[in-house]
Scaffold this active site. Structure first.
Site, PDB file in Angstrom:
ATOM      1  N   ASP A 102       0.761  -1.265  -0.079  1.00 51.50           N
ATOM      2  CA  ASP A 102      -0.025   0.021   0.115  1.00 51.50           C
ATOM      3  C   ASP A 102       0.913   1.209   0.084  1.00 51.50           C
ATOM      4  OD1 ASP A 102       0.834  -0.446   2.725  1.00 51.50           O
ATOM      5  OD2 ASP A 102      -0.970  -0.816   3.271  1.00 51.50           O
ATOM      6  N   ASN A 121      -7.775  -2.999  14.327  1.00 51.64           N
ATOM      7  CA  ASN A 121      -9.369  -3.294  14.170  1.00 51.64           C
ATOM      8  C   ASN A 121      -9.417  -4.589  13.186  1.00 51.64           C
ATOM      9  OD1 ASN A 121      -8.291  -2.345  11.491  1.00 51.64           O
ATOM     10  ND2 ASN A 121      -9.615  -0.639  11.296  1.00 51.64           N
ATOM     11  N   HIS A 139      -7.513  -5.034  10.185  1.00 54.31           N
ATOM     12  CA  HIS A 139      -7.416  -4.791   8.917  1.00 54.31           C
ATOM     13  C   HIS A 139      -5.862  -5.430   8.345  1.00 54.31           C
ATOM     14  CE1 HIS A 139      -4.930  -0.745   9.581  1.00 54.31           C
ATOM     15  NE2 HIS A 139      -4.297  -1.719   9.525  1.00 54.31           N
ATOM     16  N   GLU A 165      -9.911  -2.230   5.319  1.00 55.57           N
ATOM     17  CA  GLU A 165     -10.742  -1.955   6.692  1.00 55.57           C
ATOM     18  C   GLU A 165     -11.524  -2.913   6.868  1.00 55.57           C
ATOM     19  OE1 GLU A 165      -9.017  -0.071   8.743  1.00 55.57           O
ATOM     20  OE2 GLU A 165      -8.220   1.707   7.783  1.00 55.57           O
TER      21      GLU A 165
HETATM   22  P1  PGA Z   1       2.197  -1.498  12.735  1.00 57.59           P
HETATM   23  O1  PGA Z   1       0.799  -1.554  11.627  1.00 57.59           O
HETATM   24  O2  PGA Z   1       3.161  -2.599  12.252  1.00 57.59           O
HETATM   25  O3  PGA Z   1       2.743  -0.265  12.576  1.00 57.59           O
HETATM   26  O4  PGA Z   1       1.538  -1.734  13.778  1.00 57.59           O
HETATM   27  C1  PGA Z   1       0.466  -2.623  10.986  1.00 57.59           C
HETATM   28  C2  PGA Z   1      -1.049  -2.545  10.278  1.00 57.59           C
HETATM   29  O5  PGA Z   1      -1.597  -1.548  10.628  1.00 57.59           O
HETATM   30  O6  PGA Z   1      -1.130  -3.469   9.518  1.00 57.59           O
END
Ligand code: PGA
Length: 241
Positions: A67, A135, A137, A142
């Site tokens: 992404d 959450n 995702h 999402e």
């Molecule tokens: P993080 O993000 O490694 O910074 O916790 C992971 C994500 O939100 O997919």
């Protein structure tokens, strides 16, 4: 689904790297799916260290990132191309012509999404690194994103915006939109390497592994994939015991 709990951050990185190395050893011209965020940093540190000490080469490797934010200049330190260059690409010998990241600055976003989907449709990702959001995702898919989605633009939830505010000078600077590989495309990878650390991930990790398979927890789809390795630290694994 194979679940491994690491005792230390160093071990977390080493265990994740061992999975990547197996794929590289089998095929030095493999295709890696890469992720941003704080979770994969110990993995990228191990890849860089191994490249330096043992000379493991990435010259023939292709990569696809999950992404990119929309509208953030490429040279902004929090753009995902900057993140990847700083944390991995500049520390190994990958050919930048073989690196793929969605272009969040494209003037025509639907065309850019179609371009990225087309590239993915003609590629086979051998191992896809994934993180999980608080959450549930995966990438920026999402909750309630269809499981068969392809690359698309997303408007980030308030939860994701506030989770990511720690990387910016305040919540107002966090981009509100991103381009993300779709869940259907992520699922096509031969192997998924899910990494999660920290107690703020424990609930999402529990739902991913033990919960119902439902778009309200995008990561729950991993239960249906034939080859998944989940590497957790003790905090992220806390609800599984
Ligand atoms: P993080 O993000 O490694 O910074 O916790 C992971 C994500 O939100 O997919």
């Amino acid at each position: 689904m194979k679940i491994i709990v690491a005792n230390t951050e160093k071990e977390f990185g080493e265990l994740a790297f061992a999975e990547i190395k197996k794929v590289l050893d089998k095929n030095p011209a493999c295709t890696l799916g890469l992720a941003t965020g704080s979770t994969p940093i110990p993995l990228y540190d191990e890849m860089a260290k191994d490249h330096q000490q043992n000379g493991t080469s990435y010259k023939q490797v292709h990569s696809f990132n999950l992404d990119e934010y929309v509208g953030l200049p490429k040279e902004h330190p929090e753009s995902y191309i900057s993140f990847m260059t700083r944390n991995l690409f500049s520390r190994i010998d990958i050919d930048m012509r073989n690196v793929n990241i969605p272009n969040g600055l494209a003037s025509d976003i639907p065309t850019e999404c179609a371009r990225y989907s087309d590239l993915l449709a003609h590629a086979q990702v051998d191992i896809q690194v994934l993180g999980i959001g608080g959450n549930g995702h995966i990438a920026f898919n999402e909750p309630n994103t269809p499981f068969d989605s392809t690359t698309h633009q997303v408007f980030l939830t308030q939860k994701t915006i506030s989770d990511n505010a720690r990387f910016f000078n305040g919540i107002d600077e966090v981009p509100k939109s991103a381009l993300t590989m779709g869940i259907g495309e992520i699922f096509k990878a031969k192997k998924l390497l899910m990494l999660a650390s920290g107690k703020n991930k424990a609930d999402a990790v529990y739902r991913m592994i033990r919960g119902e398979i439902t778009p309200s927890c995008p990561a729950s789809i991993l239960q249906n994939h034939p080859d998944v390795v989940v590497i957790l630290d003790k905090d992220a694994a806390a609800l599984l015991v």
